[in-house]
Write a protein that holds these residues in place. Structure first.
Motif, mmCIF file in Angstrom:
data_model
loop_
_atom_site.group_PDB
_atom_site.id
_atom_site.type_symbol
_atom_site.label_atom_id
_atom_site.label_comp_id
_atom_site.label_asym_id
_atom_site.label_seq_id
_atom_site.Cartn_x
_atom_site.Cartn_y
_atom_site.Cartn_z
ATOM 1 N N GLY A 1 0.863 -1.341 -0.127
ATOM 2 C CA GLY A 1 0.040 0.092 0.018
ATOM 3 C C GLY A 1 0.769 1.200 -0.176
ATOM 4 O O GLY A 1 0.260 2.283 -0.176
ATOM 5 N N CYS A 2 2.028 1.261 0.349
ATOM 6 C CA CYS A 2 2.846 2.406 0.576
ATOM 7 C C CYS A 2 3.901 2.197 -0.458
ATOM 8 O O CYS A 2 4.916 3.191 -0.085
ATOM 9 C CB CYS A 2 3.181 2.720 1.951
ATOM 10 S SG CYS A 2 4.269 1.681 2.742
ATOM 11 N N PRO B 1 -2.003 -2.518 -9.105
ATOM 12 C CA PRO B 1 -2.184 -2.044 -7.480
ATOM 13 C C PRO B 1 -3.280 -2.946 -6.718
ATOM 14 O O PRO B 1 -4.199 -3.454 -7.343
ATOM 15 C CB PRO B 1 -3.068 -0.586 -7.590
ATOM 16 C CG PRO B 1 -2.682 -0.163 -9.197
ATOM 17 C CD PRO B 1 -2.657 -1.584 -9.618
ATOM 18 N N ASP C 1 -7.440 -2.070 -2.317
ATOM 19 C CA ASP C 1 -7.546 -0.801 -1.357
ATOM 20 C C ASP C 1 -6.390 0.164 -1.696
ATOM 21 O O ASP C 1 -6.342 1.380 -0.800
ATOM 22 C CB ASP C 1 -7.695 -1.154 -0.037
ATOM 23 C CG ASP C 1 -6.117 -2.109 0.598
ATOM 24 O OD1 ASP C 1 -5.606 -2.325 -0.395
ATOM 25 O OD2 ASP C 1 -5.964 -1.853 1.561
ATOM 26 N N GLU C 2 -5.516 0.108 -2.670
ATOM 27 C CA GLU C 2 -4.531 1.025 -2.926
ATOM 28 C C GLU C 2 -4.892 2.153 -3.795
ATOM 29 O O GLU C 2 -5.387 1.987 -4.680
ATOM 30 C CB GLU C 2 -3.375 0.140 -3.531
ATOM 31 C CG GLU C 2 -2.257 0.768 -3.701
ATOM 32 C CD GLU C 2 -0.961 0.097 -4.032
ATOM 33 O OE1 GLU C 2 0.265 0.645 -4.361
ATOM 34 O OE2 GLU C 2 -1.131 -1.064 -4.654
ATOM 35 N N LYS C 3 -4.548 3.393 -3.305
ATOM 36 C CA LYS C 3 -4.776 4.396 -4.163
ATOM 37 C C LYS C 3 -3.317 4.702 -4.931
ATOM 38 O O LYS C 3 -2.244 4.724 -4.260
ATOM 39 C CB LYS C 3 -5.213 5.776 -3.085
ATOM 40 C CG LYS C 3 -6.457 5.533 -2.494
ATOM 41 C CD LYS C 3 -6.833 6.558 -1.697
ATOM 42 C CE LYS C 3 -8.184 6.204 -1.015
ATOM 43 N NZ LYS C 3 -9.227 7.012 -1.133
ATOM 44 N N VAL C 4 -3.570 5.133 -6.119
ATOM 45 C CA VAL C 4 -2.237 5.557 -7.006
ATOM 46 C C VAL C 4 -2.535 6.731 -7.729
ATOM 47 O O VAL C 4 -3.748 7.062 -7.936
ATOM 48 C CB VAL C 4 -2.280 4.248 -7.955
ATOM 49 C CG1 VAL C 4 -0.935 4.817 -9.108
ATOM 50 C CG2 VAL C 4 -2.129 2.935 -7.531
ATOM 51 N N CYS C 5 -1.285 7.409 -7.586
ATOM 52 C CA CYS C 5 -1.364 8.680 -8.296
ATOM 53 C C CYS C 5 -0.277 8.792 -9.131
ATOM 54 O O CYS C 5 1.116 8.314 -8.868
ATOM 55 C CB CYS C 5 -1.095 9.865 -7.111
ATOM 56 S SG CYS C 5 -0.974 11.609 -7.645
#
Length: 123
Positions: free
Chosen positions: A2-3, A103, A106-110
């Motif tokens: 996640g990070c 991803p 639940d992972e947010k990607v930018c």
């Protein structure tokens, strides 16, 4: 993961990847559509140290994936990207097994998009 920070790169712009393998900066050949932004012939010691972080994962994306990601954003959203920004998008845009990062649910990607080195003539 996640990070984690993904580090997409073309296989022919590998200054930092080869430095990580060697444990120190080394000279490499550069030949890619993204060479204007990602084509450093040699990574700096500071860049190598930053990339040695356990949270960094390298993802190879080829020129065709970069061009496809760039064309997708132009064709679907009229966003003109430089090849380096399209490289970052290609790193998460492809399918599993193509060298792209998938991803977690639940992972947010930018992805930071930039068009500073864009030539509208080649879109």
């Amino acid at each position: 993961m996640g990070c984690s920070r993904e580090w997409p790169r073309p296989p022919r712009c590998t200054g930092c990847a080869r430095a990580l393998e060697a444990g120190e900066p080394v000279d490499v050949e550069v030949d890619s559509v993204a060479a204007d932004s990602l084509g450093a012939r040699r990574a700096t010691p500071l860049a190598v140290a930053a990339a040695q972080n356990d949270l960094v994962t390298s993802v190879l994306v080829d020129d065709e994936q970069i061009i496809a990601a760039r064309n997708h954003l132009w064709g679907e959203h009229r966003l003109a990207l430089e090849h380096a920004a399209a490289t970052a998008l290609a790193g998460i845009h492809g399918s599993a097994g193509s060298g792209s990062y998938i991803p977690a649910p639940d992972e947010k990607v930018c992805v930071v998009l930039c068009g500073a080195n864009t030539s509208l003539g080649d879109l």
